[in-house]
Design a protein around this motif. Sequence first.
Motif, PDB file in Angstrom:
ATOM      1  N   GLY A 117       0.842  -1.187   0.000  1.00  0.00           N
ATOM      2  CA  GLY A 117       0.000   0.000   0.000  1.00  0.00           C
ATOM      3  C   GLY A 117       0.876   1.235   0.000  1.00  0.00           C
ATOM      4  N   SER A 118       0.259   2.396  -0.056  1.00  0.00           N
ATOM      5  CA  SER A 118       0.990   3.660  -0.095  1.00  0.00           C
ATOM      6  C   SER A 118       1.117   4.270   1.293  1.00  0.00           C
ATOM      7  CB  SER A 118       0.271   4.645  -1.019  1.00  0.00           C
ATOM      8  OG  SER A 118       0.872   5.937  -0.939  1.00  0.00           O
ATOM      9  N   HIS A 119       2.261   4.878   1.547  1.00  0.00           N
ATOM     10  CA  HIS A 119       2.474   5.656   2.772  1.00  0.00           C
ATOM     11  C   HIS A 119       2.726   7.120   2.418  1.00  0.00           C
ATOM     12  CE1 HIS A 119       2.905   6.057   6.989  1.00  0.00           C
ATOM     13  NE2 HIS A 119       4.226   6.151   7.044  1.00  0.00           N
ATOM     14  N   GLY A 120       2.262   7.481   1.228  1.00  0.00           N
ATOM     15  CA  GLY A 120       2.408   8.867   0.783  1.00  0.00           C
ATOM     16  C   GLY A 120       3.804   9.163   0.272  1.00  0.00           C
ATOM     17  N   HIS A 121       4.069  10.431   0.031  1.00  0.00           N
ATOM     18  CA  HIS A 121       5.371  10.864  -0.488  1.00  0.00           C
ATOM     19  C   HIS A 121       6.175  11.492   0.650  1.00  0.00           C
ATOM     20  CE1 HIS A 121       8.136  11.717  -3.754  1.00  0.00           C
ATOM     21  NE2 HIS A 121       8.225  12.996  -3.352  1.00  0.00           N
ATOM     22  N   LEU A 122       6.051  12.786   0.859  1.00  0.00           N
ATOM     23  CA  LEU A 122       6.712  13.413   2.000  1.00  0.00           C
ATOM     24  C   LEU A 122       5.994  13.018   3.281  1.00  0.00           C
ATOM     25  CD1 LEU A 122       7.317  17.009   0.597  1.00  0.00           C
ATOM     26  CD2 LEU A 122       8.903  15.071   0.624  1.00  0.00           C
ATOM     27  N   HIS A 123       6.756  12.806   4.349  1.00  0.00           N
ATOM     28  CA  HIS A 123       6.169  12.360   5.610  1.00  0.00           C
ATOM     29  C   HIS A 123       5.648  13.562   6.397  1.00  0.00           C
ATOM     30  CE1 HIS A 123       5.711   9.832   9.231  1.00  0.00           C
ATOM     31  NE2 HIS A 123       5.702   8.823   8.363  1.00  0.00           N
ATOM     32  N   LYS A 124       4.572  14.133   5.879  1.00  0.00           N
ATOM     33  CA  LYS A 124       3.961  15.305   6.497  1.00  0.00           C
ATOM     34  C   LYS A 124       2.463  15.067   6.671  1.00  0.00           C
ATOM     35  CE  LYS A 124       7.269  18.685   4.693  1.00  0.00           C
ATOM     36  NZ  LYS A 124       7.433  19.974   3.970  1.00  0.00           N
ATOM     37  N   ASN A 125       1.882  15.720   7.661  1.00  0.00           N
ATOM     38  CA  ASN A 125       0.469  15.537   7.970  1.00  0.00           C
ATOM     39  C   ASN A 125      -0.433  16.082   6.873  1.00  0.00           C
ATOM     40  OD1 ASN A 125       1.258  14.402  10.378  1.00  0.00           O
ATOM     41  ND2 ASN A 125       0.773  16.198  11.612  1.00  0.00           N
ATOM     42  N   PHE A 126      -1.234  15.218   6.286  1.00  0.00           N
ATOM     43  CA  PHE A 126      -2.106  15.608   5.186  1.00  0.00           C
ATOM     44  C   PHE A 126      -3.104  16.695   5.584  1.00  0.00           C
ATOM     45  CE2 PHE A 126      -2.019  11.751   2.075  1.00  0.00           C
ATOM     46  CZ  PHE A 126      -0.643  11.890   1.978  1.00  0.00           C
ATOM     47  N   SER A 127      -3.581  16.650   6.811  1.00  0.00           N
ATOM     48  CA  SER A 127      -4.643  17.581   7.221  1.00  0.00           C
ATOM     49  C   SER A 127      -4.191  19.033   7.232  1.00  0.00           C
ATOM     50  CB  SER A 127      -5.169  17.208   8.611  1.00  0.00           C
ATOM     51  OG  SER A 127      -4.164  17.359   9.596  1.00  0.00           O
ATOM     52  N   GLN A 128      -2.894  19.255   7.186  1.00  0.00           N
ATOM     53  CA  GLN A 128      -2.365  20.618   7.225  1.00  0.00           C
ATOM     54  C   GLN A 128      -2.183  21.225   5.833  1.00  0.00           C
ATOM     55  OE1 GLN A 128       1.242  20.427   9.544  1.00  0.00           O
ATOM     56  NE2 GLN A 128       0.185  19.742  11.399  1.00  0.00           N
ATOM     57  N   TYR A 129      -2.541  20.455   4.806  1.00  0.00           N
ATOM     58  CA  TYR A 129      -2.311  20.917   3.438  1.00  0.00           C
ATOM     59  C   TYR A 129      -3.589  20.843   2.606  1.00  0.00           C
ATOM     60  CZ  TYR A 129       2.628  20.652   4.664  1.00  0.00           C
ATOM     61  OH  TYR A 129       3.839  20.842   5.274  1.00  0.00           O
ATOM     62  N   SER A 130      -3.540  21.494   1.457  1.00  0.00           N
ATOM     63  CA  SER A 130      -4.707  21.580   0.579  1.00  0.00           C
ATOM     64  C   SER A 130      -4.953  20.253  -0.141  1.00  0.00           C
ATOM     65  CB  SER A 130      -4.493  22.679  -0.465  1.00  0.00           C
ATOM     66  OG  SER A 130      -3.466  22.301  -1.378  1.00  0.00           O
ATOM     67  N   ASN A 131      -6.127  20.141  -0.730  1.00  0.00           N
ATOM     68  CA  ASN A 131      -6.462  18.946  -1.508  1.00  0.00           C
ATOM     69  C   ASN A 131      -5.543  18.775  -2.707  1.00  0.00           C
ATOM     70  OD1 ASN A 131      -8.475  18.239   0.240  1.00  0.00           O
ATOM     71  ND2 ASN A 131     -10.173  18.689  -1.130  1.00  0.00           N
ATOM     72  N   ASP A 132      -5.146  19.881  -3.325  1.00  0.00           N
ATOM     73  CA  ASP A 132      -4.232  19.807  -4.466  1.00  0.00           C
ATOM     74  C   ASP A 132      -2.884  19.230  -4.037  1.00  0.00           C
ATOM     75  OD1 ASP A 132      -6.120  20.830  -6.190  1.00  0.00           O
ATOM     76  OD2 ASP A 132      -5.376  22.887  -6.081  1.00  0.00           O
ATOM     77  N   TRP A 133      -2.409  19.653  -2.875  1.00  0.00           N
ATOM     78  CA  TRP A 133      -1.141  19.137  -2.359  1.00  0.00           C
ATOM     79  C   TRP A 133      -1.266  17.648  -2.074  1.00  0.00           C
ATOM     80  CZ3 TRP A 133       0.589  16.636   1.989  1.00  0.00           C
ATOM     81  CH2 TRP A 133       1.969  16.656   2.227  1.00  0.00           C
ATOM     82  N   ILE A 134      -2.359  17.239  -1.459  1.00  0.00           N
ATOM     83  CA  ILE A 134      -2.602  15.824  -1.165  1.00  0.00           C
ATOM     84  C   ILE A 134      -2.611  15.011  -2.456  1.00  0.00           C
ATOM     85  CG2 ILE A 134      -4.297  14.159  -0.295  1.00  0.00           C
ATOM     86  CD1 ILE A 134      -5.157  16.333   1.714  1.00  0.00           C
ATOM     87  N   HIS A 135      -3.318  15.527  -3.449  1.00  0.00           N
ATOM     88  CA  HIS A 135      -3.396  14.834  -4.744  1.00  0.00           C
ATOM     89  C   HIS A 135      -2.000  14.630  -5.329  1.00  0.00           C
ATOM     90  CE1 HIS A 135      -5.645  13.712  -8.433  1.00  0.00           C
ATOM     91  NE2 HIS A 135      -4.522  14.103  -9.030  1.00  0.00           N
ATOM     92  N   ASP A 136      -1.192  15.665  -5.275  1.00  0.00           N
ATOM     93  CA  ASP A 136       0.159  15.587  -5.823  1.00  0.00           C
ATOM     94  C   ASP A 136       1.005  14.573  -5.063  1.00  0.00           C
ATOM     95  OD1 ASP A 136       2.398  16.740  -7.519  1.00  0.00           O
ATOM     96  OD2 ASP A 136       3.172  17.230  -5.522  1.00  0.00           O
ATOM     97  N   GLN A 137       0.912  14.582  -3.747  1.00  0.00           N
ATOM     98  CA  GLN A 137       1.682  13.665  -2.917  1.00  0.00           C
ATOM     99  C   GLN A 137       1.298  12.206  -3.166  1.00  0.00           C
ATOM    100  OE1 GLN A 137       4.169  14.462  -0.251  1.00  0.00           O
ATOM    101  NE2 GLN A 137       4.242  16.070  -1.785  1.00  0.00           N
ATOM    102  N   VAL A 138       0.016  11.967  -3.220  1.00  0.00           N
ATOM    103  CA  VAL A 138      -0.465  10.595  -3.420  1.00  0.00           C
ATOM    104  C   VAL A 138      -0.063  10.078  -4.794  1.00  0.00           C
ATOM    105  CG1 VAL A 138      -2.518   9.133  -3.606  1.00  0.00           C
ATOM    106  CG2 VAL A 138      -2.367  10.846  -1.787  1.00  0.00           C
ATOM    107  N   LYS A 139      -0.179  10.922  -5.797  1.00  0.00           N
ATOM    108  CA  LYS A 139       0.178  10.513  -7.155  1.00  0.00           C
ATOM    109  C   LYS A 139       1.675  10.255  -7.301  1.00  0.00           C
ATOM    110  CE  LYS A 139      -3.640  10.116  -9.381  1.00  0.00           C
ATOM    111  NZ  LYS A 139      -4.014   8.780  -9.905  1.00  0.00           N
ATOM    112  N   LYS A 140       2.489  11.067  -6.639  1.00  0.00           N
ATOM    113  CA  LYS A 140       3.939  10.841  -6.700  1.00  0.00           C
ATOM    114  C   LYS A 140       4.295   9.483  -6.094  1.00  0.00           C
ATOM    115  CE  LYS A 140       5.708  15.589  -6.740  1.00  0.00           C
ATOM    116  NZ  LYS A 140       6.427  16.647  -5.968  1.00  0.00           N
ATOM    117  N   ALA A 141       3.701   9.185  -4.955  1.00  0.00           N
ATOM    118  CA  ALA A 141       3.967   7.887  -4.317  1.00  0.00           C
ATOM    119  C   ALA A 141       3.430   6.747  -5.169  1.00  0.00           C
ATOM    120  CB  ALA A 141       3.331   7.860  -2.929  1.00  0.00           C
ATOM    121  N   GLU A 142       2.263   6.938  -5.710  1.00  0.00           N
ATOM    122  CA  GLU A 142       1.641   5.915  -6.550  1.00  0.00           C
ATOM    123  C   GLU A 142       2.522   5.575  -7.746  1.00  0.00           C
ATOM    124  OE1 GLU A 142      -2.114   6.244  -9.408  1.00  0.00           O
ATOM    125  OE2 GLU A 142      -2.711   6.285  -7.292  1.00  0.00           O
ATOM    126  N   GLU A 143       3.045   6.598  -8.396  1.00  0.00           N
ATOM    127  CA  GLU A 143       3.897   6.391  -9.568  1.00  0.00           C
ATOM    128  C   GLU A 143       5.213   5.720  -9.192  1.00  0.00           C
ATOM    129  OE1 GLU A 143       4.262  10.239 -11.294  1.00  0.00           O
ATOM    130  OE2 GLU A 143       2.129  10.359 -11.868  1.00  0.00           O
TER     131      GLU A 143
END
Length: 256
Positions: A117-143
């Motif tokens: 499974g994914s543990h994201g990209h940068l190890h930072k709290n998702f709730s502190q960032y925008s949806n666009d940032w979350i989308h970018d982080q998840v996609k980077k890890a996914e790729e």
Amino acid sequence: MNVIWSFHWKQGKRIAILAIAMLLFAGVLYAEVGPSNLISIPTASTASPGAIYKVQTDQKVVALTFDISWGEKTPGPVLDVLEKKGLKKATFFLSGPWTSTHPEIAKRIRTMGFEIGSHGHLHKNFSQYSNDWIHDQVKKAEEAIFDTTGVKTKLIRTPNGDFNKRVLEKLHSMGYTTIQWDTDSLDWKNPGVDTIVNRVLSKAHPGDIILMHASDSCKQTVEALPRIIDGLREKGYEFVTVTELIAGTNTRSKAE
């Protein structure tokens, strides 16, 4: 006959008056609060997505999970223990950067048949960032995970287990299921091997998702892991992946 008819007529009159009163009250309420402010009862189709902590089951099954975000000293030995113990079902949550910089270990996890499974990209709290940032982080890890292992991730454990309702909804919209845990081994605190082992064995229960780590910061995991596996087996538990756990039982989840 006339008496019976009179009783029914009076009863019907009362019901009619009550119905009219209720309609008048509803009309006043609608006029005051407006249609958009009326309270609605959530249904299965409108309920917010939740994070899965455990599942409800009578079967003695548990999902052993490992987070990896950095390091190369601990992951290999963890895999060695799993191989030596013949444990073929576990779930690993990998961060994007770690996967890219440690492709051989990531590939070994895949080759051994463990779920990824994914543990994201940068190890930072998702709730502190925008949806666009979350989308970018998840996609980077996914790729990164897909390029290295060929796995298209569908499960995610957010960094630090951090999320809120907005984060859950965003991840759900991207096709992800957010996975938490019900038993935290606390191996990330390095509290002592005995403490880690006793904590897991005392708290584990049917349908449990157990949190462990295979990052280098967790220096006691490798020594504790064999005892945890043996102890759970002695208690009659079998090991499954998170996906198998969810598919085979009724999910117990929470939304925050």
